[in-house]
Each structure stands twice: as C-alpha cells, then as structure tokens.
Design a protein around this motif. Structure first.
Motif, mmCIF file in Angstrom:
data_model
loop_
_atom_site.group_PDB
_atom_site.id
_atom_site.type_symbol
_atom_site.label_atom_id
_atom_site.label_comp_id
_atom_site.label_asym_id
_atom_site.label_seq_id
_atom_site.Cartn_x
_atom_site.Cartn_y
_atom_site.Cartn_z
ATOM 1 N N VAL A 125 0.862 -1.179 0.000
ATOM 2 C CA VAL A 125 0.000 0.000 0.000
ATOM 3 C C VAL A 125 0.902 1.233 0.000
ATOM 4 O O VAL A 125 1.876 1.289 0.755
ATOM 5 N N SER A 180 0.601 -3.472 8.640
ATOM 6 C CA SER A 180 -0.806 -3.494 8.207
ATOM 7 C C SER A 180 -0.985 -4.110 6.819
ATOM 8 O O SER A 180 -2.102 -4.354 6.386
ATOM 9 N N VAL A 181 0.129 -4.346 6.124
ATOM 10 C CA VAL A 181 0.025 -4.847 4.744
ATOM 11 C C VAL A 181 -0.028 -6.367 4.724
ATOM 12 O O VAL A 181 0.706 -7.033 5.447
ATOM 13 N N ASN A 182 -0.928 -6.914 3.923
ATOM 14 C CA ASN A 182 -1.011 -8.368 3.735
ATOM 15 C C ASN A 182 -0.531 -8.676 2.323
ATOM 16 O O ASN A 182 -1.163 -8.261 1.362
HETATM 17 C C1 LIG Z 1 -4.888 -7.331 6.260
HETATM 18 O O1 LIG Z 1 -5.681 -8.359 6.833
HETATM 19 C C2 LIG Z 1 -6.309 -7.972 8.074
HETATM 20 C C3 LIG Z 1 -7.002 -9.185 8.652
HETATM 21 O O2 LIG Z 1 -7.724 -9.857 7.680
HETATM 22 C C4 LIG Z 1 -7.294 -6.831 7.795
HETATM 23 O O3 LIG Z 1 -7.879 -6.401 9.012
HETATM 24 C C5 LIG Z 1 -6.529 -5.672 7.181
HETATM 25 O O4 LIG Z 1 -7.419 -4.645 6.811
HETATM 26 C C6 LIG Z 1 -5.773 -6.133 5.936
HETATM 27 N N1 LIG Z 1 -4.956 -5.041 5.454
HETATM 28 C C7 LIG Z 1 -5.028 -4.554 4.211
HETATM 29 C C8 LIG Z 1 -4.117 -3.444 3.897
HETATM 30 O O5 LIG Z 1 -5.773 -5.039 3.389
#
Ligand SMILES: *[C@@H]1O[C@H](CO)[C@@H](O)[C@H](O)[C@H]1NC(C)=O
Ligand SMILES: *[C@@H]1O[C@H](CO)[C@@H](O)[C@H](O)[C@H]1NC(C)=O
Ligand SMILES: *[C@@H]1O[C@H](CO)[C@@H](O)[C@H](O)[C@H]1NC(C)=O
Ligand SMILES: *[C@@H]1O[C@H](CO)[C@@H](O)[C@H](O)[C@H]1NC(C)=O
Ligand SMILES: *[C@@H]1O[C@H](CO)[C@@H](O)[C@H](O)[C@H]1NC(C)=O
Ligand SMILES: *[C@@H]1O[C@H](CO)[C@@H](O)[C@H](O)[C@H]1NC(C)=O
Ligand SMILES: *[C@@H]1O[C@H](CO)[C@@H](O)[C@H](O)[C@H]1NC(C)=O
Ligand SMILES: *[C@@H]1O[C@H](CO)[C@@H](O)[C@H](O)[C@H]1NC(C)=O
Ligand SMILES: *[C@@H]1O[C@H](CO)[C@@H](O)[C@H](O)[C@H]1NC(C)=O
Ligand SMILES: *[C@@H]1O[C@H](CO)[C@@H](O)[C@H](O)[C@H]1NC(C)=O
Ligand SMILES: *[C@@H]1O[C@H](CO)[C@@H](O)[C@H](O)[C@H]1NC(C)=O
Length: 741
Positions: A152, A295-297
């Motif tokens: 992000v 916070s990044v997945n």
């Molecule tokens: C990453 O995953 C978490 C848990 O599912 C979620 O709360 C969070 O918003 C996600 N972060 C992004 C940047 O999508």
C-alpha cells in the motif's frame, strides 16, 4: 483442478494438479501481465527501461537496472520491523524534494517517472518498485526474485535512517537489524545490490574524485551483469570498488569494507561462489522487498497463469436481441510447444448456469505470441468474438485445448469456471472520447439488465494527477450517477459524461457499477484509450468499416495468387466480413464462396474477366457473390492510403533486416508501445545511429547494427504500425532499419 480426457488423466494431474494454480480473476492480474509480457503481442513493456541490463537510459553514467534496485533499497531501508512502520511503501516519493536528504542523486526521480505510466488502482507504486527488482535482476542475468503483491502506498514521507557510506560498522549492523536483517543477510543484500551499478563522482566527491573516472562513474565491480564479481573481487583483493576505500581517493566512506568484514569475511567469501551468490541473492532480495508495514497483507508469490482470459467484453448488440462477447485467451506454452496446439475453444454455460450443451462452443483464432525473460514464458493469444442470444447469454466458460496428438485438456479455473456477468455491460461502440475539449467530451454508455431492482448506476473515473511535491502522480477518483436513456428489451441503457482534459485522455481508467440494496456488480478497469472518437447510436449500422467499391471479377490460381497479403476461410463468408478481415489493405477479394484474400496490389498474372464468371453465392449471405472456382471478386477500399516508411528528419530508411530474440539487430535499448509509430520510435531512440520498428509495436535503438543481421526483401516487413496503419513497423523477426544521415 484440471480435467482431461481419460487417456491422459494420470499424467495431466501429475503435471499440473500438484501446482497451486492461480484462480482468475485475482488482485495480481495486472502485475502478472507487467511481470511476464515483455516482448511480442500485447507486451506491456515494463522491462523496456532495463533492457538490456546495461541500458543507459540517461546517458553513459546511469545504469537504469542499478537505479531500480537502489530505489527499492532506499525506500525499504527506513522501515522498522519492531514498530511495524515503514518499509517498502513508496514513501520515497515524498523524500526527494530539496537536496534529497539521504537520497542523493537523480536515480530515484528517474525511476519513479519510469514507473508512473504503469501505476494504477491495480498496481501500487510500492508494488511496482518491488516488481522493478525482479525485472532489473532478471534483465541482468540474475535469479528469479519472487514477487508477492499487495503493498500500500504511503501518503507522506517516512522516517530517516538509510545506511550511508560514512556510517560506522556498528551503525550499519543496528540499521539492518531494525529492518529485520542479521549480519550475514546484511552482507548478502549489500553485495547483491552492488553487483550492478557504481558511484557517481559528482554526487559523492568524497568517495570518487570528479574528473578521474570516465563519465563521472565508477563501477562497483569489474562486470556490469548480476554476478558474484562484487564478492570475488573483494575476497581476491581486486581493486576497483569505490566503497572499499582503496581507490584513487583513500577515504573512510568505505561502507562495503565495513559491511563485508562484519563477520570476519565468512559470508562474503561464501558469496564468491557463483551458485551461492545467485541463490542467496534470490532469498535476500525477496526479503528486502517484503519489509512492509505490519498493516500490509502480501499475496502468494505471483506465478504465471497457464490459461488467462483478457480484454473480455460483453455488450448489447444488433437490435437488442443479441449480446456480443469478445476477448482473448492467453495460453502458456512452457510445458508444451505452441505448435502442438491445434485448437483453443471456449465451452460456456448460459446465464442460468445450464449445463454444457453441444452448441455452447466459441472458437478462437491465433493472434500472436509474447515472451518474458525466460523462454519458458512464451505465450500464445487466441482471440474470439461471438454473438449470443440475449435470453440465454452466458455466465461462465471453461477453456478447451486440443493438441495435435488428439489430447484434449480442459482448464476450468481451479474448478470454478471463468465467470462473466451480463448484469452491467459497457457499450464500447456507444461510448467515446470526442476530439478536442468540448464540454462532456468523454461519454460512457452502459446496458443494465432488468433483473436489477431499483438500480443505481455509477461511473467512476480514475485520473492520474500530477503532484507539485513529487514526480510520481497521485490517483484521484470521481464518481457520477448515470442516467437512464432508453429501454431495449431486457436492458436499459444508461449514459454519463465528463469533460476530460486532453492530458488525461491517454491514461484515465474507468469502472461502471450497478448497485441495488446490498449487491454491487461492476464492469471494471476500462481504458479511455480503447474508446473511439465517435459515439455510434445504439442500433445504427457500423459506420467504422472502410467504404469499398467493386473492382470486378478476376482470374486466380493456387500457384500464383492474385492477392497475397493475407487470407482466411469461413463457411459463413460475407463481403463485409472479408472487408473487415482485410482492413488496412487496398484490395480484398472473395473466391469459391468461402475464401477471402487481401493485398495492396493485384498479381500481374491475373486478368479481368466477365462479371458473370464470379457466380458463387457467399456462404454467409447468398444474396452476395463470392467469386467462383479460380475466379475472385475484387473490391477496393476507397479510403485506403498507401503504407510507407515515412521520412524522418536526419535519417534515411535503409531497408528490411532480419532479427531474432537471441541475437538482436539493434541491442542498446527497446521500448514497446501499443500505439507505436515510426516518429515515436525515432523520438525514443533520441539520436542513436540506428533505430528500427518491428512486429507492430516494438522499437529498438542501437549505435551499431549486429553484423549477423542482413538486408531482406521488403515484403517481410509488411506489418502496419499499431499507432498508424499507414506506416510499416517491420514483421515477424523483421525490422525496418533507419540510419542516421
Ligand atoms: C490485512 O488483513 C487484516 C485481517 O484480515 C485486515 O484487518 C486488514 O485490513 C488487511 N490489510 C489490508 C491493507 O488489506
Ligand atoms: C483451488 O481449489 C482448491 C479446492 O477447491 C482450493 O483448496 C485451493 O485453494 C484453490 N487454489 C487456489 C490457488 O485458489
Ligand atoms: C526530484 O523531484 C522533486 C519534485 O519535482 C524535486 O523537488 C527534487 O529536486 C528532485 N530531485 C532531484 C535529485 O532531481
Ligand atoms: C541470518 O538469518 C538467516 C535467515 O534470514 C539465517 O538463515 C542465518 O542463519 C542467520 N545468520 C546468522 C548469523 O544468524
Ligand atoms: C577480509 O577480506 C579483506 C579483503 O580481502 C582483507 O583485507 C581482510 O584482511 C579480511 N579479513 C579477515 C578477517 O580475513
Ligand atoms: C431483431 O433482429 C433479429 C435478427 O437479428 C430479428 O429476428 C428480430 O425479429 C428483431 N427484433 C425486432 C424487435 O426487430
Ligand atoms: C452530459 O450529461 C448531461 C446531464 O448530466 C446532459 O445534459 C448532456 O447532454 C450530456 N452531454 C453529452 C455530450 O452527452
Ligand atoms: C442498416 O443497413 C441495412 C443494409 O444496408 C439496412 O437495411 C438497415 O435499414 C440499416 N439500419 C439502420 C438502423 O440504419
Ligand atoms: C500516419 O502516417 C502517415 C504517413 O507517415 C502520415 O501522413 C499521417 O499524418 C500519420 N497519421 C497520424 C495520425 O499521425
Ligand atoms: C539473418 O539471416 C542470415 C541468413 O540470411 C543469418 O545467417 C543470420 O543469422 C540472421 N540474423 C539474425 C539476427 O536473425
Ligand atoms: C537526448 O539526447 C540529447 C543529446 O544528445 C540530450 O541532451 C537529451 O537529454 C536526451 N533526451 C533524452 C530524453 O534522453
């Protein structure tokens, strides 16, 4: 999951079933294209900026591949794995103003400017910076660095803390630990980053004396490719690396020495082995680009699809009783040769998901091939265009590939089928971007099915807007409510418009969506560049076809064809179908009820005969005649303009030369553009001795012509430029060469 005919079931499962096949559509689809489509049909050209590895985009002191890797490192290096803040988040965009602080030199701005055209809602700048590492490393002969997506972009500058050459060994160790690197990984990532590139004396006069090195630029090691020389030179005591402190200018900004000796040379000695260097770099560079805010997945690593649909579009057609469905299927040919595929077709289900019926087949036609860095990524594209009854329509399809061995392989998108929706459809022909800056010049029309109760229809336009702070643009999205215009059978047409400034016309993207209570359906990620300049009212005849006049009935023979520019055969042939097939040619001709030929001149051996000799009815419309046996009905496109090799000031056209991917005729730099013209290529090459156009959309530059390339006959260079069909842009393995006069 893969389904196959019984005879090959076992083998096929063994080959593909074990892999984690990506399921389409996915958030990585755009990046997957940017990653793997480097040259050829639909090439995205992301790699052009670092191809070849030594490409000096900004003159002989600037290696773009090294700059891309450096940009990723500097962006990442201020991350903090303990607080979960920072890392590879494109915050560097905001950290370059003024003197650049820790980010000295022009490399960062240039890199971000190079990435800007690829930046979109589906490719964040941070993911592009990460992808740039894979691309630069691969281009320089390094290993595959796996790319996970989902970064992000930051909206402001981050912390400081980039390791700088004057720091102490202890400071380096602490800075790298903060980003999650222990001592051995710190040594490895530094060596892997410094195997390409060097130091600019003008930027770091304390390290390299200006005026003492050619082009103001001193390389880190004795080669320009991604190899272990940086390590073996250090271990072997080979002088030259300006960051060892042992250069023309002895200094204490010897950061490579401080880093490499941090574990008494253990890691750097191991890295002097070529195989260890490559495998270690693949690991630590992936680790480097995966230092991201907590916070990044990140997604799973991007792998190429075996089969991927693209450019799919459904739209209401005719008088509203049919739906046009067009698009392309990309088939990966890594595990099978492209020449073994005899047929690629779509088997579809109707809009209620009714089971496959015998007739639910859409055939495709071969369109072209593209390649990535590895030959194994050669891919074939198959295009299709079908007309479906509006009542039954389509809901999803599987792709069936028939091989010349008789084997049939069915791709069903990991069991779910490739789903399409006909609830909201962009009407490309009714939408347009009018030339000039008239109010409401960007018009979008969509068709919404009457299955949606109390629909709210919106147009969302995403513009790439320049920022005063930084060279990288921002994305801004505007949404508008679209208004109902007319009801046609099961559909209602909605329209919306916007006054789009000229500077946005080539880069805007838009989505159309219909919402009703809790559900929302959209037709997304459309490009303004795909729209025409005339909005055709729904139901009116296609005005975009070339106008043509009948020339007469001519003799033809299989030994010496009257028209040699192209051919197609269809049992449902019509005059109109042949005219569209031959678009761009001066003549088209129909023969034997079902054959269509194109050409810019009529063969000398062909004679005009009595019109009555062309007597076969066309297969697709018996009211028209389509030649006869050995007789061809010839038509002339009255709007045709001859295709030329245009005059370029300062250059002479030298002819059509052969070229090959393994040995480029011109190898200094390359760019791909879906709207290529000879002028664009000349401008990109910016005064090189030679430039040339190839395969519709490719442009190559070079100081010299490869001696292996020789002049060929002009007919090999018969492809039109993708950006101007009255200019030639080479052919398949043929390049139109222009020489500086
Ligand atoms: C990453 O995953 C978490 C848990 O599912 C979620 O709360 C969070 O918003 C996600 N972060 C992004 C940047 O999508
Ligand atoms: C493919 O389908 C299987 C079973 O439905 C599922 O477990 C797997 O995660 C899917 N693979 C991908 C890449 O989505
Ligand atoms: C990079 O671009 C920014 C914004 O235009 C500018 O302020 C800065 O001076 C540039 N940096 C360099 C080193 O050119
Ligand atoms: C450093 O970390 C890597 C994993 O990232 C590990 O394999 C290696 O053993 C570690 N080295 C030291 C000296 O701890
Ligand atoms: C490490 O390598 C450098 C350069 O070859 C050498 O000068 C130094 O003595 C070596 N250090 C050790 C502890 O071997
Ligand atoms: C629409 O066109 C189809 C043929 O394409 C024809 O069969 C049908 O009658 C037409 N419907 C109307 C309402 O004109
Ligand atoms: C643009 O939309 C407005 C209503 O929002 C309408 O009055 C106007 O005619 C439209 N212009 C064009 C060119 O479609
Ligand atoms: C479209 O063209 C056909 C044949 O030229 C003609 O019969 C028909 O009336 C035209 N339709 C419209 C809406 O112009
Ligand atoms: C296309 O090329 C022809 C021939 O060079 C030129 O005359 C024409 O202006 C070009 N068209 C455009 C739109 O640039
Ligand atoms: C060009 O063709 C010649 C033979 O005519 C061949 O020897 C040469 O390798 C070819 N060069 C390239 C770059 O394909
Ligand atoms: C093109 O070359 C000229 C000098 O040959 C140089 O001044 C200019 O910056 C170059 N432009 C680009 C875009 O590389």
């Amino acid at each position: 999951m893969l389904i196959a005919s019984p005879s090959i079931l076992g083998t096929a499962f063994f080959l593909y079933g074990a892999l984690a096949l990506p399921t389409w559509p996915s958030s990585i689809d755009e990046l997957e294209d940017l990653m793997f489509l480097n040259t050829g049909y639909h090439s995205r050209g992301f790699s052009a900026g670092v191809t070849p590895c030594s490409f000096f985009k900004q003159g002989p002191s600037r290696t773009a591949s090294a700059e891309w890797i450096r940009t990723a490192f500097h962006d990442m290096a201020t991350g903090n794995v303990y607080t979960g803040i920072g890392g590879l988040d494109a915050s560097i965009v905001f950290e370059l103003a003024g003197n650049g602080g820790e980010n000295i030199g022009a490399a960062f701005n240039t890199t971000l400017e190079t990435f800007a055209p690829f930046f979109s809602t589906r490719a964040s700048m941070a993911d592009l910076i990460a992808l740039g590492v894979y691309t630069a490393v691969r281009s320089c002969g390094g290993p595959i660095v796996k790319i996970r997506a989902g970064r992000v972009d930051a909206t402001e500058r981050g912390a400081i803390g980039v390791p700088l050459p004057e720091n102490s060994q202890g400071t380096f160790i602490n800075q790298f630990i903060r980003t999650g690197f222990n001592v051995s990984d710190m040594i490895a990532v530094t060596a892997c980053g410094h195997t390409v590139g060097g130091v600019h004396a003008s930027n770091f006069p304390q390290i390299t004396v200006p005026g003492t090195v050619p082009n103001d630029y001193q390389l880190f090691d004795s080669t320009t490719s991604f190899d272990e020389k940086i390590a073996s030179d250090f271990v072997g005591g080979v002088a030259g690396n300006p960051l060892t402190g042992v250069t023309a200018k002895r200094n204490t900004r010897d950061s490579d020495t401080k880093v490499f000796t941090a574990d008494r040379n253990v890691t750097i000695t191991a890295l002097a082995d070529p195989a260890t260097f490559q495998s270690t770099c693949a690991r630590v560079l992936q680790k480097m680009i995966e230092v991201v805010p907590s916070s990044v997945n990140l997604t799973a690593p991007i792998e190429p699809y075996e089969v991927k649909p693209g450019n799919l579009q459904l739209s209401l057609a005719g008088n509203g009783s049919t739906i046009d469905f067009s698009g392309e299927i990309r088939v990966r040919t890594t595990t099978r040769s492209a020449t073994t595929i005899t047929k690629t077709e779509l088997m579809f289900k109707d809009r209620l998901g009714a089971s496959d019926c015998g007739d639910c087949l859409i055939s495709t036609e071969y369109k072209g091939a593209a390649e990535g860095f590895d030959d194994t990524f050669a891919e074939q594209f198959y295009g299709f265009s079908a007309s479906l009854p509006v009542e039954t329509s389509i809901s999803k399809f599987n792709v069936r590939i028939v091989l010349n061995t008789g084997e049939v392989i069915l791709y069903d998108n990991n069991g779910s089928g490739y789903a399409v929706q006909d609830t909201i459809m962009l009407q490309p022909k009714q939408s347009c971007i009018v030339e000039g800056n008239t109010p409401g010049n960007f018009v979008v029309v969509v068709a919404v099915r009457d299955t949606v109760k109390s629909p709210m229809v919106t147009l969302s336009l995403t513009l790439k807007t320049p920022r005063s702070c930084c060279v990288a643009p921002a994305l801004s999205t505007k949404s508008f409510t679209m208004l109902a215009q007319a009801t046609i059978g099961s559909y209602t047409l909605y329209s919306g418009n916007y006054s789009l400034e000229a500077s946005y016309k080539s880069s805007a993207k838009f989505d159309v969506a219909v919402s009703s209570e809790a559900t929302i359906v959209s037709d997304s990620f459309k490009s303004t560049t795909d729209l025409g300049s005339i909005c055709t009212p729904f139901g009116s005849n296609d005005t975009n076809l070339p106008t043509y006049s009948f020339e007469g009935c001519y003799t033809d023979s299989t030994e010496s064809r009257t028209l040699t520019g192209g051919a197609s055969v269809d049992d449902k042939m019509t005059v109109k179908a042949c005219s569209s097939h031959c678009k761009g040619f001066q003549y088209f001709g129909l023969e034997y009820g079902r054959e269509c030929y194109c050409g810019n001149s009529k063969g000398a051996g062909s004679m005009q005969v009595s019109e009555t000799e062309c007597k076969d009815p066309c297969g697709g419309d018996s009211s028209e005649t389509c030649g006869a046996s050995y007789r061809i009905s010839i038509y002339k496109d009255t709007t045709w303009i001859p295709t030329i090799n245009p005059k370029i000031p300062g250059y002479e056209y030298s002819g059509c030369y052969n070229d090959s991917a393994s040995s480029r005729t011109l190898s200094d730099s390359f760019v791909y553009n879906e709207k290529m013209t000879v002028e664009l290529c000349a401008a990109f090459c910016n005064g090189t001795n030679y430039f040339g156009t190839e395969y519709f959309s490719e442009c190559y530059c070079g100081a010299s012509l490869s001696p292996g390339s020789t002049k060929q006959t002009e007919d090999g260079c018969s492809f039109f430029c993708s950006g101007n069909s009255t200019q030639y842009c080479g052919g398949s393995n043929r390049i139109n060469i222009y020489t500086k006069s």
